[in-house]
Write a protein that holds these residues in place. Structure first.
Motif, PDB file in Angstrom:
ATOM      1  N   ASP A 198       0.840  -1.195   0.000  1.00 33.06           N
ATOM      2  CA  ASP A 198       0.000   0.000   0.000  1.00 33.06           C
ATOM      3  C   ASP A 198       0.876   1.247   0.000  1.00 33.06           C
ATOM      4  N   HIS A 249       0.375   5.705   0.533  1.00 30.91           N
ATOM      5  CA  HIS A 249      -0.468   6.886   0.741  1.00 30.91           C
ATOM      6  C   HIS A 249       0.390   8.139   0.645  1.00 30.91           C
ATOM      7  N   HIS A 263      -2.902  -1.366   6.314  1.00 23.72           N
ATOM      8  CA  HIS A 263      -3.589  -1.697   5.059  1.00 23.72           C
ATOM      9  C   HIS A 263      -2.829  -2.786   4.309  1.00 23.72           C
TER      10      HIS A 263
HETATM   11 MG    MG Z   1      -4.538   2.230   1.957  1.00 20.50          MG
END
Ligand code: MG
Length: 159
Positions: A10, A12, A44
């Motif tokens: 993941d 961000h 995540h």
């Molecule tokens: Mg995420």
């Protein structure tokens, strides 16, 4: 003995005016991760690895970012709910190995606390949760501190 492995990745974006939540803990920093939920990139990645190990889809299928229900969601809760699905399928976590890729802040001082938080959320031994941290060596989007990424691999065994 039946084993399954899963991997998750993941990323961000870092933004002003957001808390930096990583591995379920608040880390003091000038920026935080941007997302619909608390944007906890490490949790995540682990959640996706758990779901992926049993071909149960991904975090976006189970907790869509278009659903107002998950706005500002605590990713520890999403992780727990995903692990509930894993256990309902008759599997348990053997271990998780993870890497956070961030230029800043330095994650090392927080690693024990992050491991404790994840282990307690999943009700497993801390020795089963590995959290490592590296940087982007000042290269690319991570090196420019535009975002933080995380990778996770999990091993599940049939109960
Ligand atoms: Mg995420």
């Amino acid at each position: 003995m039946s084993f399954r492995i899963g991997q998750g990745y993941d990323i961000h974006r870092l933004a002003e005016g957001r808390d930096l939540i990583l591995g379920g803990i608040l880390i003091p920093h000038s920026k935080g991760l941007l997302g619909h939920s608390d944007a906890d990139v490490l949790l995540h990645a682990i959640t996706d690895a758990l779901l992926g190990a049993l071909s149960l889809g991904d975090i976006g299928t189970h907790f869509p970012d278009t659903d107002p229900l998950y706005e500002g969601a605590d990713s520890i809760e999403l992780l727990k709910r995903s692990y509930d699905l894993v256990q309902a399928k008759g599997y348990q976590l053997v271990n998780a190995d993870t890497t956070i890729i961030a230029e800043r802040p330095k994650i090392k001082p927080n690693i024990i606390q992050i491991r404790e938080r994840i282990a307690s959320a999943l009700d497993i031994e801390i020795e089963a949760v590995s959290v490592k941290a590296t940087t982007g060596e000042k290269m690319g989007f991570i090196g420019r501190e535009e975002g933080i990424a995380a990778q996770a691999i999990v091993l599940l065994e049939a109960k």
